[in-house]
Motif scaffolding. Structure first.
Motif, PDB file in Angstrom:
ATOM      1  N   VAL B  77       0.841  -1.207   0.000  1.00 40.93           N
ATOM      2  CA  VAL B  77       0.000   0.000   0.000  1.00 40.93           C
ATOM      3  C   VAL B  77       0.871   1.251   0.000  1.00 40.93           C
ATOM      4  O   VAL B  77       1.819   1.360   0.777  1.00 40.93           O
ATOM      5  CB  VAL B  77      -0.913   0.036   1.250  1.00 40.93           C
ATOM      6  CG1 VAL B  77      -1.834   1.252   1.208  1.00 40.93           C
ATOM      7  CG2 VAL B  77      -1.728  -1.238   1.358  1.00 40.93           C
ATOM      8  N   PHE B  79       0.281   5.192   0.743  1.00 37.21           N
ATOM      9  CA  PHE B  79      -0.728   6.112   1.266  1.00 37.21           C
ATOM     10  C   PHE B  79      -0.611   7.472   0.594  1.00 37.21           C
ATOM     11  O   PHE B  79       0.458   7.867   0.138  1.00 37.21           O
ATOM     12  CB  PHE B  79      -0.559   6.253   2.784  1.00 37.21           C
ATOM     13  CG  PHE B  79      -0.906   5.004   3.528  1.00 37.21           C
ATOM     14  CD1 PHE B  79      -2.159   4.831   4.082  1.00 37.21           C
ATOM     15  CD2 PHE B  79       0.019   3.960   3.641  1.00 37.21           C
ATOM     16  CE1 PHE B  79      -2.478   3.672   4.759  1.00 37.21           C
ATOM     17  CE2 PHE B  79      -0.297   2.801   4.314  1.00 37.21           C
ATOM     18  CZ  PHE B  79      -1.557   2.658   4.865  1.00 37.21           C
ATOM     19  N   GLU B  81      -0.570  10.386   1.890  1.00 37.51           N
ATOM     20  CA  GLU B  81       0.345  11.336   2.553  1.00 37.51           C
ATOM     21  C   GLU B  81       1.692  10.690   2.874  1.00 37.51           C
ATOM     22  O   GLU B  81       2.350  11.077   3.829  1.00 37.51           O
ATOM     23  CB  GLU B  81      -0.292  11.827   3.856  1.00 37.51           C
ATOM     24  CG  GLU B  81      -1.638  12.507   3.706  1.00 37.51           C
ATOM     25  CD  GLU B  81      -1.532  13.870   3.064  1.00 37.51           C
ATOM     26  OE1 GLU B  81      -0.447  14.468   3.129  1.00 37.51           O
ATOM     27  OE2 GLU B  81      -2.532  14.317   2.478  1.00 37.51           O
ATOM     28  N   ALA B  83       3.044   8.764   4.740  1.00 38.44           N
ATOM     29  CA  ALA B  83       2.968   8.038   6.021  1.00 38.44           C
ATOM     30  C   ALA B  83       4.251   7.269   6.324  1.00 38.44           C
ATOM     31  O   ALA B  83       4.210   6.107   6.719  1.00 38.44           O
ATOM     32  CB  ALA B  83       1.754   7.102   6.036  1.00 38.44           C
TER      33      ALA B  83
END
Lengths: 499, 211
Positions: B77, B79, B81, B83
């Motif tokens: 994944v 994200f 932003e 992260a």
């Protein structure tokens, strides 16, 4: 695989919290049925005299909290995100003055009030001193809350109007919630502590509890007598619950900006806050140079200073893991859970002391009663919720995406150990240092539970104060301020650096 | 590989997903576009297990994952932003998801042009570099399902082309099903002929784009 490790550890944190903060309070609940219930109810309902004392205490706590918020919130609004030396100095002064106990402010102001016709005795002077003592806390809470604001909002407002409009239309609505939370916290700390009022010859309600327990050693009576004050405290907790999230917001950027108008206001607040240090220095230096009183007083109270530092350090060290783990629960807690975690703040200090005595003064295989350990236990019973609140506030400032990413990319134990704990740890460290600083100056419970031969510095200063301010007291107070101020500065530095 | 049926979700009183159906086969890449607030990221979060749908089913590898924790879904994944965990170095961030990722962390960082920054923390690199590190983290474990939320934003045009090529390379090598959220159609056109537009809570397939 279920995330059992984080759950077990969080549960352990909550159990420790219960044992440390709730057990002394629950103790008097257990003690209550042993007494005469009708007599208890009679004690719980204040008669005319105690009703008046309660009313005066509530007004005193509300007035001093309002003063604290006025100075603190105003100062925070003016120096927020300014990089000028004055703003930086004001922030540093507020941090250093945060843990100064109110009775040290009283000591500094006594010579000033002595010149007044009323000799300074009264609720107004007590409220003035208490308000000044709590204003650094209000300053820091509101300033932290302001960090969530984007500096561009301010820039935009300044383009369209003067600073006073910006203050009224943009900043005040934003900081209103934080100011109420600060008011609530100041109220709770004032209502349960009779020390300053007694120095100004006024009888606060918490003193009634202290005096009654000293005379009767009956924990059940202390419970019944405390009931009205606890109820008032629980009401005061509601704004804290409702508006604490305003403080615990994620920062909205860190760009500095031009200082707002209002420097004199800020300067006045800073001077009032650090005034005790100046007054005490004057008191020490006025006697002689070099300051012999200082060198004479320090060895005299060396043992007390060690006891104070040791018990505060023990309280801080125990608070660290508990804040980390229980803060995890508060962060997600329901309204009921939040009340459960913060309700001990509503109990007066003397009651925590009475509860600890009832709990531990008995034949057991080992008991902390009569030992040094009663001191950290008393501090934890009173201030552990503060540590947990700070840790929880820090957690809610974390970017949730960081925890979500860990939840997706690894097993729960790894997400907990490698991501959640390191990210949440700074908040727990700051919370533990806050407990340390508060424990260093704790008085109402210490007065009751202090074991023979283990007096604390704050106890000695408070006893000396009743004989009038002297340069020895001033020297001891400076030692206490230095220790507490240093702890607060370290905590703030950790917070700022890691935020 | 990814199968969504009848997904519904309401946020702030507004129905952002209203019966979304979608299938992404192994080795296939599907791009989701749509206006801001259309629900693209929400759909991705539902697939990742970070949010629960009010209605509908998510199947991954033919299995309904309703009761499966996010990490059990074995997803790569990225994200929106980035992260990246600020207390870990870029290498530690990329290696986080397990042994497979640990073995490939440096290789992925090299591919992302960040080999020399492997020991730095996210706060010490630029926004574009952090973005590439987040992409390296998503690809390092060679998962067979990739969820990428605007992976090319904040990147320079040349870097965008390079990273898009890398994603496709990795995706083909792993035979992964890839669900890619893109804000603009231009970015979407870099990637795949299967483009869906999310609007009014519903998915509509856009006319195929031949590259």
């Amino acid at each position: 695989m279920a995330g059992w490790l984080p759950r077990i550890l969080s549960g352990l944190g909550c159990v420790l919290f219960m044992a440390l903060s709730w057990a002394p309070l629950a103790a008097w609940v257990a003690a209550a049925p042993a007494g005469d219930v009708m007599e208890g109810i009679r004690l719980a309902v204040p008669d005319a005299r105690r009703g008046q004392v309660l009313l005066e205490t509530v007004l005193y706590a509300a007035g001093s909290s309002a003063l604290a918020v006025m100075i603190g919130a105003g100062g925070a609004a003016y120096c927020w995100r300014c990089s000028t030396p004055l703003a930086g100095g004001a922030s540093a002064a507020a941090v250093a003055a945060l843990p100064f106990p109110a009775y040290l402010h009283a000591l500094a102001w006594l010579p000033v009030f002595a010149a007044l016709p009323s000799r300074g005795a009264g609720w107004i002077t007590a409220g003035w001193v208490q308000g000044l003592a709590l204003s650094p806390m209000a300053f820091l809470l509101v300033r932290t809350s302001l960090e969530r604001m984007d500096a561009r909002w301010i820039d935009a407002a300044r383009v369209f109007g003067p600073d006073r409009r910006l203050l009224a239309r943009v900043l005040t609505p934003t900081l209103g919630g934080a100011a109420l939370a600060a008011f609530s916290m100041a109220f709770l700390l004032t209502a349960g502590d009779p020390a300053v009022a007694s120095l100004f010859s006024r009888n606060a309600f918490a003193m009634e509890i202290f005096a009654d327990f000293s005379a009767t050693h009956d924990a059940a009576r202390a419970l019944w007598l405390s009931t009205p004050l606890i109820l008032v405290g629980l009401v005061a907790l509601e704004p804290l619950r409702r508006y604490w999230p305003n403080i615990a917001q994620r920062p909205g950027g860190n760009r500095s900006m031009q200082p707002l108008a209002g420097v004199p206001y800020l300067a006045a607040g800073a001077v009032l806050t650090v005034l005790p240090v100046l007054m005490l220095l004057v008191a020490v230096l006025r006697q002689s140079w070099p300051p012999r009183a200082f060198w004479a007083a320090v060895p005299l109270s060396g043992r007390d200073a060690l006891t104070s530092a040791g018990s505060a350090a023990a309280a801080g060290l125990i608070a660290l893991p508990v804040s980390l783990l229980a803060g995890r629960v508060v962060w997600r807690a329901s309204k009921l859970g939040w009340w459960w975690m913060t309700a001990p703040l509503a109990a007066p200090g003397a009651l925590a002391g009475a509860g600890l005595i009832w709990l531990w003064n008995r034949e057991l295989w080992w008991t902390p009663y009569g030992t040094f350990w009663m001191l950290p236990l008393a501090a934890l019973a009173r201030y552990l919720p503060v540590g947990i609140l700070v840790a929880a506030a820090w957690r809610s400032r974390l970017d949730p995406a960081l925890l979500e990413a860990a939840a997706v990319l690894g097993p729960p134990w790894q997400a907990f150990v490698k991501v959640e704990v390191p990210l949440a740890a700074p908040g727990a460290v700051v919370g533990a240092v806050a407990v340390f600083a508060l424990a260093l100056a704790e008085l109402p419970a210490t007065l009751l539970i202090s074991p023979p031969g283990s007096g604390t510095l704050s106890l000695r200063i408070y006893n000396y104060l009743h004989y009038g301010a002297s340069s020895s007291v001033a020297a001891l107070s400076l030692c206490l301020m230095a220790g507490a101020g240093l702890a607060a500065c370290i905590a703030w530095r950790i917070w700022r650096r890691l935020a | 590989m990814i199968e969504l049926s009848g997904i519904r979700k309401t946020l702030g009183g507004r129905r952002v997903l209203d019966g979304v159906d979608l299938r992404v086969a192994a080795g296939e890449c599907v791009v989701l576009t749509g206006d801001s607030g259309a629900g693209k990221s929400t759909l991705l979060r539902i697939v990742a297990g970070l949010e629960a749908a009010e209605d509908g089913h998510v199947k991954l590898r033919g299995v309904d994952v309703a009761t499966m924790a996010p990490h059990e879904r074995r997803l790569g994944v990225q994200f929106q932003e980035s992260a990246l965990w600020p207390h870990l170095t870029l290498e530690e961030n990329v290696a986080f998801s397990g042994k497979a990722a640990k073995g490939r962390a440096l290789q992925c960082l090299e591919r992302a042009g960040l080999r020399e920054l492997a020991g730095r923390r996210p706060g010490d690199v630029s926004g574009g570099e952090a973005r590439r590190a987040a992409l390296a983290r998503a690809l390092a474990a060679q998962c067979d399902i990739l969820l990428l939320d605007e992976p090319l934003t904040q990147l320079q045009p040349a870097a965008r082309l390079e990273m898009a090529a890398w994603i496709r390379e990795e995706q083909r090598a792993a035979g992964a099903a890839c669900l890619w959220v893109a804000h603009d159609a231009e970015e979407a056109a870099l990637l795949t002929p299967r483009i869906y537009v999310l609007a009014g809570g519903r998915l509509t397939e856009r006319e195929s784009v031949e590259r």
